[in-house]
Enzyme design. Sequence first.
Site, PDB file in Angstrom:
ATOM      1  CG  HIS A   1      -1.678  -1.010   1.377  1.00  0.00           C
ATOM      2  ND1 HIS A   1      -2.293  -1.667   2.560  1.00  0.00           N
ATOM      3  CD2 HIS A   1      -2.456  -1.946   0.177  1.00  0.00           C
ATOM      4  CE1 HIS A   1      -3.037  -2.776   2.240  1.00  0.00           C
ATOM      5  NE2 HIS A   1      -3.103  -3.066   1.011  1.00  0.00           N
ATOM      6  CD  GLN A   2       3.938  -0.183  -2.737  1.00  0.00           C
ATOM      7  OE1 GLN A   2       2.829  -0.278  -3.001  1.00  0.00           O
ATOM      8  NE2 GLN A   2       4.703  -1.486  -2.934  1.00  0.00           N
TER       9      GLN A   2
END
Length: 512
Positions: free
Chosen positions: A448-449
């Site tokens: 979930h950058q």
Amino acid sequence: MDTFDYIVVGAGSAGCAVAARLSEDIGVQVAVVEAGSREVPPQVQEDIATPWRWGFVQNSPVDWAYQSVPQPHLNGRRIPEPRGRLPGGTSNLYILMHIRGHRSDYDNWAYNGCPGWAYDDVLPYFQKLEDQEDDTSPIAGKDGPLRLQAARLHEPNPTSEAFLTACDELGFGRTEDFNGPQLEGAGWHHLNIKDGKRHDMANAYLYPALESRPNLTLIDEAQTTRLTFQGRRCTGLEYRQSNETKQLAARAEVVVCAGAIDSPKLLLLSGIGDGEQLARLGIPLLHHLPGVGENFHNHILVPVIATASRRIPDPVQGMSEAALFHKSDPGWPGPDLQMAFVHGDPQQAGEPDRASVMVMLPGLVRPVSRGWLRLASPDPLVPPLIDPNYLACESDFKRLTDAVRLSRRLYGTRALSEWVQAEVLPGPDYPDEQLGDYVRRFAESYHHQCGSCRMGLDALAVVDPRLKVHGIEGLRVADASVMPAVPSGNCHAGIVMIGEKAADLVKADGRQ
């Protein structure tokens, strides 16, 4: 040189939404430029379409397969950071859970310099994108492009039900819908599945628009290498296709939707970023914007795996159907921990001789550690340096370690002990007092950058609340990179919401 009114860089989760919505105005010409190919190998196509085969898509030809720099707080390990490289982007790789996040996530954005992005402001965009199957939430969207299948209604795995009962045993409350008024608690997921297949963003948004609107063009197998400018106005871009350098021109705007890794990379390659960093690489400075690449962060998780005492039934839908959202401290405004449950090894899903295992994935969804992204080279084809700085803050480390202990407690309940044969990871080599060593050895990216082109009004913000790049005309960024802080849960829904809102912002400014 071809000219369009709007050029969208990247056909990922946000880019598909932006391109499809902008093309609703038949009076404008829209191009979306995608590095990946729409021609996907048949086996990969099958893996993508089959909801429970998501573990096979990572490290396939459609994955950029990025890696972090060595992480000092994870024993110096390089952590895989998968990203999708095809139309639909990482919506082809993710684990299908539809989680908006907590109300306070978006209210916090607004309080910290992003007016117009509080939960009540973005709720209509969540509803606009959603097509929810059931009625577990009074605030769900019903007629949007993206299908939300209720996991509880489609032959859920019995171990998923056992997990929820285990949460009951430990006193955790239930929630009817993670996207309804209450995120906290144990409950069933809504999954982006339609007619038994993964409902990725290309099929939900982009391909229907391409089929019905002649004013939308997809240029695939085309990696954008730099943006072009006249003064400080963005006028288009250059891209590489079939070993040739080509150009596109934009009459109105370029909207960069390349994701939290490639959007800051593209800005830096184009001379927008910290002047000292760019000078060291010999890149001419167009605009000093020191926040580009800063504030990069990610959720982090660690697997806790148990073998089953009997065969776990084959998956029918996504392999993660239920979860628990929990506060490590009652003072948190919303949950900071997510306990995902996976009924099998995703790398063996569907194999006839697979091991029957259960995987609990305690994850830290309100991390306070922050890292950065830098160019490794002025060559646009060289991957960037990625430093999420995982577990740099002691509170992140402590909360994640405590979440592993909670996983053990859940496996020890009556409901799950009926299925558990033995814990294999961490296993007996790691008693509770040594779980910190296990976390540093096995923690990994939650994929979930975000945050690397942060939205805001301060000196380190990259885009303003209308998603316009500070100091530049005709250029916006609209993807996970603009998130000041990652939402509390799987962030695909939030990324699509950003794409929906971005399209409205572009349309509104175009009418002025």
